[in-house]
Design a protein around this motif. Structure first.
Motif, PDB file in Angstrom:
ATOM      1  N   ALA A 142      33.100  43.981  58.696  1.00 55.65           N
ATOM      2  CA  ALA A 142      32.900  44.225  57.263  1.00 55.65           C
ATOM      3  C   ALA A 142      33.433  43.070  56.421  1.00 55.65           C
ATOM      4  O   ALA A 142      32.843  42.716  55.390  1.00 55.65           O
ATOM      5  CB  ALA A 142      33.573  45.533  56.855  1.00 55.65           C
ATOM      6  N   MET A 143      34.559  42.474  56.824  1.00 55.22           N
ATOM      7  CA  MET A 143      35.110  41.352  56.065  1.00 55.22           C
ATOM      8  C   MET A 143      34.150  40.167  56.046  1.00 55.22           C
ATOM      9  O   MET A 143      33.992  39.497  55.016  1.00 55.22           O
ATOM     10  CB  MET A 143      36.453  40.926  56.649  1.00 55.22           C
ATOM     11  CG  MET A 143      37.581  41.915  56.402  1.00 55.22           C
ATOM     12  SD  MET A 143      39.100  41.473  57.296  1.00 55.22           S
ATOM     13  CE  MET A 143      39.538  39.942  56.479  1.00 55.22           C
ATOM     14  N   ILE A 144      33.512  39.908  57.166  1.00 50.71           N
ATOM     15  CA  ILE A 144      32.562  38.793  57.247  1.00 50.71           C
ATOM     16  C   ILE A 144      31.372  39.031  56.322  1.00 50.71           C
ATOM     17  O   ILE A 144      30.808  38.088  55.766  1.00 50.71           O
ATOM     18  CB  ILE A 144      32.101  38.593  58.699  1.00 50.71           C
ATOM     19  CG1 ILE A 144      33.263  38.071  59.556  1.00 50.71           C
ATOM     20  CG2 ILE A 144      30.922  37.637  58.796  1.00 50.71           C
ATOM     21  CD1 ILE A 144      32.993  38.070  61.037  1.00 50.71           C
ATOM     22  N   ALA A 145      30.977  40.274  56.108  1.00 49.73           N
ATOM     23  CA  ALA A 145      29.804  40.601  55.295  1.00 49.73           C
ATOM     24  C   ALA A 145      30.037  40.471  53.795  1.00 49.73           C
ATOM     25  O   ALA A 145      29.115  40.644  53.012  1.00 49.73           O
ATOM     26  CB  ALA A 145      29.332  42.022  55.613  1.00 49.73           C
ATOM     27  N   TYR A 146      31.289  40.177  53.352  1.00 49.80           N
ATOM     28  CA  TYR A 146      31.537  39.967  51.925  1.00 49.80           C
ATOM     29  C   TYR A 146      31.128  38.546  51.556  1.00 49.80           C
ATOM     30  O   TYR A 146      31.421  37.604  52.290  1.00 49.80           O
ATOM     31  CB  TYR A 146      33.032  40.168  51.616  1.00 49.80           C
ATOM     32  CG  TYR A 146      33.416  41.584  51.348  1.00 49.80           C
ATOM     33  CD1 TYR A 146      33.611  42.475  52.391  1.00 49.80           C
ATOM     34  CD2 TYR A 146      33.592  42.043  50.060  1.00 49.80           C
ATOM     35  CE1 TYR A 146      33.986  43.776  52.157  1.00 49.80           C
ATOM     36  CE2 TYR A 146      33.966  43.342  49.811  1.00 49.80           C
ATOM     37  CZ  TYR A 146      34.165  44.207  50.860  1.00 49.80           C
ATOM     38  OH  TYR A 146      34.534  45.496  50.618  1.00 49.80           O
ATOM     39  N   PRO A 147      30.523  38.348  50.368  1.00 52.94           N
ATOM     40  CA  PRO A 147      30.028  39.369  49.439  1.00 52.94           C
ATOM     41  C   PRO A 147      28.684  39.923  49.902  1.00 52.94           C
ATOM     42  O   PRO A 147      27.879  39.209  50.476  1.00 52.94           O
ATOM     43  CB  PRO A 147      29.885  38.601  48.120  1.00 52.94           C
ATOM     44  CG  PRO A 147      29.640  37.202  48.533  1.00 52.94           C
ATOM     45  CD  PRO A 147      30.390  36.987  49.820  1.00 52.94           C
ATOM     46  N   ARG A 148      28.449  41.184  49.635  1.00 49.88           N
ATOM     47  CA  ARG A 148      27.297  41.884  50.190  1.00 49.88           C
ATOM     48  C   ARG A 148      25.962  41.380  49.645  1.00 49.88           C
ATOM     49  O   ARG A 148      24.933  41.555  50.280  1.00 49.88           O
ATOM     50  CB  ARG A 148      27.424  43.390  49.890  1.00 49.88           C
ATOM     51  CG  ARG A 148      28.657  44.018  50.474  1.00 49.88           C
ATOM     52  CD  ARG A 148      28.769  45.482  50.108  1.00 49.88           C
ATOM     53  NE  ARG A 148      28.860  45.697  48.670  1.00 49.88           N
ATOM     54  CZ  ARG A 148      29.985  45.617  47.976  1.00 49.88           C
ATOM     55  NH1 ARG A 148      31.104  45.281  48.594  1.00 49.88           N
ATOM     56  NH2 ARG A 148      29.994  45.845  46.677  1.00 49.88           N
ATOM     57  N   VAL A 236      37.276  32.186  52.921  1.00 48.16           N
ATOM     58  CA  VAL A 236      38.571  32.866  53.057  1.00 48.16           C
ATOM     59  C   VAL A 236      38.602  33.729  54.309  1.00 48.16           C
ATOM     60  O   VAL A 236      39.640  33.845  54.973  1.00 48.16           O
ATOM     61  CB  VAL A 236      38.871  33.717  51.810  1.00 48.16           C
ATOM     62  CG1 VAL A 236      39.109  32.838  50.615  1.00 48.16           C
ATOM     63  CG2 VAL A 236      37.762  34.706  51.518  1.00 48.16           C
ATOM     64  N   VAL A 237      37.474  34.340  54.648  1.00 43.55           N
ATOM     65  CA  VAL A 237      37.402  35.180  55.845  1.00 43.55           C
ATOM     66  C   VAL A 237      37.338  34.312  57.101  1.00 43.55           C
ATOM     67  O   VAL A 237      37.932  34.642  58.128  1.00 43.55           O
ATOM     68  CB  VAL A 237      36.192  36.131  55.765  1.00 43.55           C
ATOM     69  CG1 VAL A 237      36.098  36.991  57.020  1.00 43.55           C
ATOM     70  CG2 VAL A 237      36.284  37.006  54.533  1.00 43.55           C
TER      71      VAL A 237
END
Length: 484
Positions: A142-148, A236-237
């Motif tokens: 989920a962190m990698i998918a930011y920003p959606r 950042v991720v």
């Protein structure tokens, strides 16, 4: 649970409790500043709680519920994970504040991923190993998918989800085969059965676990997901994936190798030697071809983890205390350098658009922002292992451990890979000192807290390279207190 159990597990309890408070808080008041504040408070309190834990940890480590072992070495890794999460949170605030209207959930995922990393680093049982690994991995998806709203992060998250699931399946299948052969899932009790059929199960299970760990560490030939995920994920991720998630698996690998003596089997040993040599050479060769800074750093990380495998491979032939000092020193240096590198990618990016990842975008950075260019220069020199940086100290320790263990093939691979790496690191520095072209894009507004974090990392990279004694003494005392 005894009182000693509570004190030893208190840092993890604080982290999990803080995550629950953050979930409740942002569900009541959806404020980005509140989410950042609660996240930083939780991480700092968990870091401070390790002082209480250390007072109750004996030399050989403290066993928790037969699933975890907390020692001074594991506390050191925990401190790195928490500091890495703090830096990531500081970088994330300006990055997401201008891109997303609602991003509080990111900080919940950051805390859960850090908790998973702490469990993986302390695992002494297959149950705690896979539980911590999946808590970490699912949070990272989920962190990698930011920003959606962006296409690249979603694509990177999908790739990581599918390939990471395959690696986790391989690890689970390996655990099942080893359990069938040995009748136990505790690392310290794993022994090879003399029966030929069960011996095959045992060795095949070990091979599958090694494959899964090699994927998590992005070692050749299980590395192809790394450049795509590094490029697609927010900067950042990417920094967090490159440091905390890999640091957790490194800590687990060290414990697993020492507890099970898996490298005593020739087939496993020579397979890991091949992976290490291939990672050092292939990682550096592929980095030569890159014009994208994030992909360049991805292949560079593959090579650096290959260097680190030298210390893991000589654990039985060199002095154990030297090997452990080498690993802790190298991981600490790798954290500083990598977080600083991706922090600068973040700071030089337009927050409303994609990351500033093409090499030509850094043309003339010395003339546009001397501070960031100086820090990135220190990062490049440290990655290359140039003297007067912490990267040189770390690489020297790896070289010394390899010589101590008479791993001459690995030493030659280290030297050849390092020589190749100098070229593309110097190319990055050359790009920054070139004359600024007319019409060059101005740098975006930069958040103060992010600049401070990157500057501190840059100073540490240089200061600990010039005067590494305090860090070496601290690591040596930790290793000695842990019974090595």
């Amino acid at each position: 649970m005894t009182l000693a159990d509570l004190w030893v597990s208190f840092p993890l309890v604080v982290l999990v409790g803080g995550t629950l408070i953050l979930m409740i808080g942002v569900s009541i008041v959806r404020t980005h500043k509140l989410a950042l504040g609660l996240t930083l408070l939780t991480l700092v309190l968990s870091l401070a709680a390790h002082d209480l834990a250390l007072e109750n940890i004996p030399a050989g480590g403290y066993e928790l519920f037969g699933l975890l072992n907390v020692s001074g070495v594991q506390v050191f890794f925990n401190a790195l994970f928490l500091l890495g999460a703090i830096v990531t949170a500081l970088f994330a605030y300006p990055y997401f504040n201008e891109r997303l209207e609602r991003c509080e959930e990111f900080y919940i995922l950051l805390l859960t991923a850090t908790a998973g990393a702490m469990v993986v680093a302390a695992a002494t049982h297959f149950a705690s190993f896979i539980l911590g690994l999946e808590i970490l991995s699912i949070s990272l998806y989920a962190m990698i998918a930011y920003p959606r709203q962006s296409h690249q992060p979603l694509e990177a998250a999908a790739k990581y989800l599918v390939l990471s699931a395959v690696a986790s399946s391989a690890i689970l299948m390996g655990m099942a085969l080893i359990y069938a052969a040995s009748g136990t899932m505790a690392f310290a009790e794993l022994t090879l059965s003399p029966e030929s059929g069960e011996r095959s199960y045992f060795l095949l299970g070990q091979a599958l676990i090694c494959v899964g760990i090699a994927f998590k560490l992005s070692l050749v030939p299980f590395h192809m997901w790394t450049p795509d995920v590094y490029q697609g994920a927010p900067a950042v991720v990417t920094g967090y994936v490159a440091t905390v998630s890999k640091g957790a698996v490194i800590a687990l690998l060290i414990r697993y190798v020492q507890a099970t003596d898996v490298l005593s089997y020739d087939g496993v040993f020579y397979a890991v030697v091949f992976v290490a040599v291939a990672s050092m050479i292939v990682g550096n060769l592929l980095a030569l071809l890159q014009t994208n800074v994030k992909r360049l750093l991805a292949y560079s990380s593959i090579a650096h983890l290959g260097y680190l495998l030298i210390a893991v491979l000589v654990v039985n032939s060199a002095r154990p205390e030297l090997v452990m000092e080498t690993i802790l020193l190298y991981v600490a240096a790798y954290f500083m350098i990598t977080l600083a590198a991706f922090g600068i990618v973040n700071l030089t990016s337009e927050h409303e658009t994609e990351d500033n990842e093409q090499l030509e975008a850094y043309t003339g950075l010395f003339w546009r922002n001397p501070l960031l260019a100086s820090i990135l220069t220190a990062v490049a020199l440290a990655l290359a292992g140039i003297p007067l940086t912490v990267g040189f100290i770390a690489k020297f320790y790896v070289f010394a451990a390899g010589v101590e263990g008479a791993a001459w093939a690995l030493i030659w691979a280290l030297l050849i890979g390092s020589a190749i790496g100098v070229f593309y690191y110097l190319r990055l520095i050359y790009t920054m000192v070139k004359e600024v072209q007319p019409g060059a894009t101005a740098l975006p507004r930069i958040g103060t807290q992010s600049v401070v974090a990157v500057t501190v990392l840059g100073i540490l990279i240089v200061v600990l390279g010039v005067y590494p004694t305090p860090m070496i003494d601290m690591i040596r005392s930790i290793v000695q207190a842990s019974g090595f």
